[in-house]
Write a protein that holds these residues in place. Sequence first.
Motif, short mmCIF file in Angstrom:
data_model
loop_
_atom_site.label_atom_id
_atom_site.label_comp_id
_atom_site.label_asym_id
_atom_site.label_seq_id
_atom_site.Cartn_x
_atom_site.Cartn_y
_atom_site.Cartn_z
N MET A 261 41.95 51.22 46.75
CA MET A 261 40.55 51.49 46.42
C MET A 261 40.03 50.44 45.44
O MET A 261 40.72 50.11 44.48
N GLY A 262 38.84 49.93 45.70
CA GLY A 262 38.29 48.88 44.86
C GLY A 262 37.97 49.34 43.45
O GLY A 262 38.28 48.65 42.47
N PHE A 263 37.38 50.51 43.38
CA PHE A 263 37.00 51.04 42.06
C PHE A 263 38.24 51.22 41.20
O PHE A 263 38.28 50.82 40.04
N ALA A 264 39.29 51.78 41.81
CA ALA A 264 40.52 52.02 41.06
C ALA A 264 41.22 50.72 40.69
O ALA A 264 41.92 50.65 39.69
N THR A 265 41.02 49.69 41.50
CA THR A 265 41.62 48.40 41.16
C THR A 265 41.16 47.96 39.78
O THR A 265 41.96 47.51 38.96
N ASN A 266 39.87 48.11 39.54
CA ASN A 266 39.37 47.76 38.22
C ASN A 266 39.81 48.75 37.16
O ASN A 266 40.38 48.39 36.14
N SER A 267 39.51 50.02 37.42
CA SER A 267 39.64 50.98 36.32
C SER A 267 41.10 51.26 35.99
O SER A 267 41.39 51.68 34.88
N ASN A 286 27.65 44.85 34.05
CA ASN A 286 28.91 45.03 34.77
C ASN A 286 28.99 46.39 35.45
O ASN A 286 28.37 47.35 35.03
N HIS A 287 29.78 46.42 36.51
CA HIS A 287 29.90 47.62 37.32
C HIS A 287 30.63 48.74 36.58
O HIS A 287 31.43 48.47 35.69
N ALA A 288 30.34 49.97 36.97
CA ALA A 288 30.92 51.14 36.31
C ALA A 288 32.45 51.10 36.30
O ALA A 288 33.07 51.54 35.33
N SER A 289 33.05 50.55 37.36
CA SER A 289 34.52 50.54 37.42
C SER A 289 35.10 49.67 36.31
O SER A 289 36.11 50.02 35.69
N LEU A 290 34.43 48.55 36.03
CA LEU A 290 34.90 47.68 34.95
C LEU A 290 34.73 48.40 33.61
O LEU A 290 35.63 48.38 32.76
N VAL A 342 33.29 39.24 33.86
CA VAL A 342 32.06 38.97 34.59
C VAL A 342 32.25 39.31 36.07
O VAL A 342 33.37 39.47 36.53
N GLU A 343 31.14 39.42 36.77
CA GLU A 343 31.19 39.65 38.21
C GLU A 343 30.71 38.40 38.92
O GLU A 343 29.98 37.59 38.34
N GLY A 344 31.10 38.25 40.17
CA GLY A 344 30.65 37.10 40.95
C GLY A 344 29.18 37.23 41.27
O GLY A 344 28.33 36.53 40.73
N LEU A 371 37.38 37.99 36.61
CA LEU A 371 36.23 37.80 37.50
C LEU A 371 36.28 38.83 38.62
O LEU A 371 37.23 38.87 39.39
N ASP A 372 35.25 39.65 38.70
CA ASP A 372 35.18 40.67 39.74
C ASP A 372 34.35 40.12 40.89
O ASP A 372 33.14 39.95 40.78
N GLU A 373 35.02 39.86 41.99
CA GLU A 373 34.32 39.24 43.14
C GLU A 373 33.98 40.26 44.21
O GLU A 373 33.92 39.91 45.38
N ALA A 374 33.78 41.51 43.81
CA ALA A 374 33.56 42.56 44.81
C ALA A 374 32.50 42.16 45.83
O ALA A 374 32.72 42.28 47.03
N HIS A 375 31.36 41.68 45.36
CA HIS A 375 30.29 41.36 46.29
C HIS A 375 30.31 39.91 46.74
O HIS A 375 29.68 39.56 47.73
N SER A 376 30.98 39.05 45.99
CA SER A 376 30.85 37.64 46.32
C SER A 376 31.93 37.17 47.28
O SER A 376 31.71 36.21 48.00
N GLY A 403 38.82 41.50 43.47
CA GLY A 403 37.81 41.63 44.52
C GLY A 403 38.04 42.89 45.32
O GLY A 403 39.06 43.56 45.12
N THR A 404 37.12 43.20 46.19
CA THR A 404 37.31 44.39 47.02
C THR A 404 37.19 44.01 48.49
O THR A 404 36.58 43.00 48.84
N PHE A 405 37.76 44.86 49.32
CA PHE A 405 37.70 44.64 50.77
C PHE A 405 36.64 45.52 51.42
O PHE A 405 36.54 45.59 52.63
N THR A 406 35.90 46.25 50.59
CA THR A 406 34.93 47.19 51.15
C THR A 406 33.67 46.51 51.66
O THR A 406 32.95 47.09 52.45
N LYS A 407 33.38 45.33 51.17
CA LYS A 407 32.08 44.75 51.47
C LYS A 407 32.16 43.78 52.65
O LYS A 407 31.99 44.19 53.77
N SER A 408 32.47 42.54 52.37
CA SER A 408 32.45 41.55 53.46
C SER A 408 33.51 41.84 54.51
O SER A 408 33.37 41.44 55.66
C1 LIG Z 1 31.48 44.91 41.06
C2 LIG Z 1 32.18 46.02 41.77
N1 LIG Z 1 33.47 46.29 41.50
C3 LIG Z 1 34.11 47.27 42.13
C4 LIG Z 1 33.50 48.07 43.07
C5 LIG Z 1 34.24 49.21 43.68
O1 LIG Z 1 34.69 48.89 44.93
P1 LIG Z 1 35.01 49.99 46.03
O2 LIG Z 1 33.68 50.42 46.57
O3 LIG Z 1 35.81 49.24 47.02
O4 LIG Z 1 35.75 51.10 45.42
C6 LIG Z 1 32.16 47.84 43.38
C7 LIG Z 1 31.49 48.67 44.37
O5 LIG Z 1 30.35 48.79 44.54
C8 LIG Z 1 31.49 46.79 42.72
O6 LIG Z 1 30.20 46.56 42.97
#
Ligand SMILES: Cc1ncc(COP(=O)(O)O)c(C=O)c1O
Lengths: 586, 75
Positions: A261-267, A286-290, A342-344, A371-376, A403-408
């Motif tokens: 899970m992307g969110f959990a990767t950060n948190s 910055n995103h809530a997960s960070l 920072v985020e991408g 560097l959080d590349e979730a969206h980039s 980074g996350t695999f949920t987006k691109s």
């Molecule tokens: C910057 C950033 N980090 C992490 C996440 C969490 O990723 P996931 O949706 O894969 O849990 C998001 C999701 O919106 C995000 O925007």
Amino acid sequence: MKTITDNMSITECINTSNYNEIKNDKSKHTFTAGTYQNGYNYKEYSGNYLRRNGKYLNGHTLTSSSDEEHLNYKLKRLNGTKALKKEKLVKESFEKPTLISTLLTSISFYILMFLGYISQALFPPKVATEHNRHGYPHLYDKFASFYSRYVYRRIRDCWNYPICSVPGAEVVLKERITPDNGWTFEFTGSQRKCINLGSYNYLGFAEKSGPCAELAIKTAHTYGLSTGATRQQYGTCEVHRELEKLTAEFLGVEDAITFGMGFATNSLNIPALLSPECLVISDERNHASLILGIRLSGATVRVFQHNDVKDLERVLKTAIYYGQPSEESNKHKPWRKICIFVEGIYSMEGSIAHLPQIIALKKKYKAFLYLDEAHSIGAIGKSGKGVVDYFGCDPKDIDVLMGTFTKSFGSAGGYIAGTKQFISYLRQKSYASKHACAMSPPVAAQIIAVLKILMGKDGTDLGKNRINALACNTQYFRRRLAQIGVITYGNQHSPVVPILVYLYSKIVYSVRTLIENNIATVGVGYPATPLLEARLRICLSAAHTKEQLDYALEIIEKVANDIGLKYSRLPKDPNPIQYETLELNH
Amino acid sequence: MLQELLKFINYWYFRYLLITELYMVEKWERVMIHIVLLIIFTIIGLFNWIVVLGAIGYFVGPVINDNIKRQVMYS
Ligand SMILES: Cc1ncc(COP(=O)(O)O)c(C=O)c1O
């Protein structure tokens, strides 16, 4: 004594105090510094002290006129021939509205709150309330429940739309009506096919057929859907190994670790890296997960203004100068580690982190960079490798690439990449790898297939085409919007396009009208954005065709005319924009 | 002609609803805010008419023509 060098990994540094040299400097000054540390008028006095003696605390002076030049010089040296790339930053815009519209927005917000409170007093909500709890504090935050019941509830029909199809270039919405102003909803049973401008499907890999889906299905037939164990137990299969190898190769680093899970990767990973004696310098958007991860780690947090490198330097300098804010006895103790977060691409602003400057700063002050590349990741850069690729930086300069695999990638999960040592440390210490089930194998297979396409390992240039299509769509859409005259935020190359509408009513009207015209977008307001900056967010995708974008632009222009969204006072490009001949200098 | 005018009024009423966030609230709330705004603006208007103009008149001589005043009073 061990000192820290630039290319040292986090693991090496964990047991070495980060600021040995600085500590030495400080001990030199303890004698003279003692007087003011115990004095009450500390800040002022230390300032005088500084100016009078020209000495420094924790290895740094607070005033230095040549910093700017130094940074620029460093940047030039770091980038060498790539100095041209700096131009890209200039194309970022955060246009301010006129004073009048800001004023009107605030007044109307007061009207809304006023009506909310009256409405709450006259018609108390028919929900569970807390009774007979004399002496207890409220279990629920009063303002939060008021806000969601009497502000958000009125316009709730614009969010949480259930969908009934894969969220590709088009998405099918399940229609519903509300008989009582948003308290309840009923499904009408009908469906509506919309152009999807709301999903994070940047490269258009959210598909139900094709090579990626097939590989996922094949893997499901081999491994099932769950590993039923954590990575440290029986949860690692071949696909995970392959995925991590491919990810590391794609990013150009030594190793990578993936999570479900992307969110959990950060948190869940940040607490493994930082401890309470560390300092975190975090972008305000910055995103809530960070934010959650940083809070869990217990580190001290300092926030800098969104994407403002100067402010980042100011915060860094001040924080290093004053050291830890602990008890009197060990006041000004140097931080154990300093980490910049920072985020991408920022998902609500559409802006891109100013990576070259941040890397220069990080090297100057010996801070780590997360560097959080979730969206980039996948969405920008010549070969889709995110902001690092976009600016032509060296991925090895960044300590933690997340980074996350949920987006691109149209899948699920997240990764962290870096040096081999650092990743092995995470494999042992991360909560997300110790205590959470491994990534589902078919999900991993989808990512593997996408990565192979992006890297051209499938022998075609489908990946390249998608990346170019996204860049083309982004340019076209953003430039057309600028011609229409709406205010859009962010970098010219970012596929996240926020259109500022400022008022809740305008969000509601535009989201509803766009859905009536078969375009699905997302409206965003407080608390996801600052109070007076409600916006309509559009996510572009490689899957969109020019016809779809043209249709969407036509409707957006109509809406903008109808409700007065043309706030922009920037000069407009008078020439029509040709989709086919766009220059892609991404 | 009349229809044009009606359309014009309707459109700007709609813009007024948007700008005051009244577009998204219930009908009775709309009416209430209309009334409140009407009262506020009437009071401001009256204040200007009586106090501000009066005060200016005190310094620079009668601002409002006596004729107009009489007309307003007796009409
Ligand atoms: C910057 C950033 N980090 C992490 C996440 C969490 O990723 P996931 O949706 O894969 O849990 C998001 C999701 O919106 C995000 O925007």
